[in-house]
Design a protein around this motif. Structure first.
Motif, PDB file in Angstrom:
ATOM      1  N   GLN A  96      18.619 -11.320  48.341  1.00  0.00           N
ATOM      2  CA  GLN A  96      17.541 -10.357  48.093  1.00  0.00           C
ATOM      3  C   GLN A  96      16.853 -10.728  46.787  1.00  0.00           C
ATOM      4  O   GLN A  96      17.460 -11.326  45.898  1.00  0.00           O
ATOM      5  CB  GLN A  96      18.086  -8.937  47.964  1.00  0.00           C
ATOM      6  CG  GLN A  96      18.676  -8.369  49.205  1.00  0.00           C
ATOM      7  CD  GLN A  96      19.147  -6.928  48.966  1.00  0.00           C
ATOM      8  OE1 GLN A  96      19.133  -6.441  47.852  1.00  0.00           O
ATOM      9  NE2 GLN A  96      19.552  -6.282  50.026  1.00  0.00           N
ATOM     10  N   GLY A  97      15.599 -10.316  46.679  1.00  0.00           N
ATOM     11  CA  GLY A  97      14.886 -10.538  45.430  1.00  0.00           C
ATOM     12  C   GLY A  97      15.395  -9.607  44.345  1.00  0.00           C
ATOM     13  O   GLY A  97      15.908  -8.526  44.625  1.00  0.00           O
ATOM     14  N   LEU A  98      15.250 -10.017  43.106  1.00  0.00           N
ATOM     15  CA  LEU A  98      15.633  -9.175  41.987  1.00  0.00           C
ATOM     16  C   LEU A  98      14.554  -8.112  41.780  1.00  0.00           C
ATOM     17  O   LEU A  98      13.378  -8.359  42.021  1.00  0.00           O
ATOM     18  CB  LEU A  98      15.796 -10.028  40.724  1.00  0.00           C
ATOM     19  CG  LEU A  98      16.854 -11.128  40.809  1.00  0.00           C
ATOM     20  CD1 LEU A  98      16.826 -11.974  39.538  1.00  0.00           C
ATOM     21  CD2 LEU A  98      18.225 -10.532  41.022  1.00  0.00           C
ATOM     22  N   GLN A  99      14.933  -6.981  41.325  1.00  0.00           N
ATOM     23  CA  GLN A  99      13.998  -5.881  41.107  1.00  0.00           C
ATOM     24  C   GLN A  99      13.518  -5.830  39.662  1.00  0.00           C
ATOM     25  O   GLN A  99      13.124  -4.793  39.163  1.00  0.00           O
ATOM     26  CB  GLN A  99      14.643  -4.551  41.511  1.00  0.00           C
ATOM     27  CG  GLN A  99      15.046  -4.476  42.962  1.00  0.00           C
ATOM     28  CD  GLN A  99      13.864  -4.658  43.906  1.00  0.00           C
ATOM     29  OE1 GLN A  99      12.767  -4.178  43.660  1.00  0.00           O
ATOM     30  NE2 GLN A  99      14.083  -5.385  44.983  1.00  0.00           N
ATOM     31  N   THR A 100      13.559  -6.963  38.987  1.00  0.00           N
ATOM     32  CA  THR A 100      13.120  -7.045  37.596  1.00  0.00           C
ATOM     33  C   THR A 100      12.130  -8.188  37.464  1.00  0.00           C
ATOM     34  O   THR A 100      12.010  -9.036  38.329  1.00  0.00           O
ATOM     35  CB  THR A 100      14.316  -7.304  36.661  1.00  0.00           C
ATOM     36  OG1 THR A 100      14.917  -8.550  37.019  1.00  0.00           O
ATOM     37  CG2 THR A 100      15.349  -6.197  36.753  1.00  0.00           C
ATOM     38  N   SER A 101      11.446  -8.198  36.348  1.00  0.00           N
ATOM     39  CA  SER A 101      10.498  -9.268  36.069  1.00  0.00           C
ATOM     40  C   SER A 101      10.725  -9.761  34.653  1.00  0.00           C
ATOM     41  O   SER A 101      10.988  -8.967  33.742  1.00  0.00           O
ATOM     42  CB  SER A 101       9.064  -8.761  36.212  1.00  0.00           C
ATOM     43  OG  SER A 101       8.156  -9.758  35.783  1.00  0.00           O
TER      44      SER A 101
END
Length: 65
Positions: A39-44
């Motif tokens: 899954q993609g990370l939910q941060t930038s």
């Protein structure tokens, strides 16, 4: 599940892989994008998006919002 055949295989769902996937999708090119993470990370890591980046992404249709 991954397909058995594809025209293009993109490895890595970072900024470059995602941009390439968008362009290929818009052009109707069969492709598969894979990444090591499920899954993609939910941060930038980006604090801002620079004007040059927005200008580059605008033709892809991902800057409206």
């Amino acid at each position: 599940m991954l397909p058995h055949t594809t025209e293009v295989l993109i490895i890595g769902a970072g900024p470059t892989g995602m941009a390439l996937s968008i362009v290929l999708h818009q052009a109707g090119v069969d492709h598969v994008l894979i990444d090591r993470l499920a899954q993609g990370l939910q941060t930038s890591r980006a604090g801002v998006i620079h004007a040059q980046t927005l200008e580059t992404l605008e033709p892809l249709g991902v800057t409206q919002r």
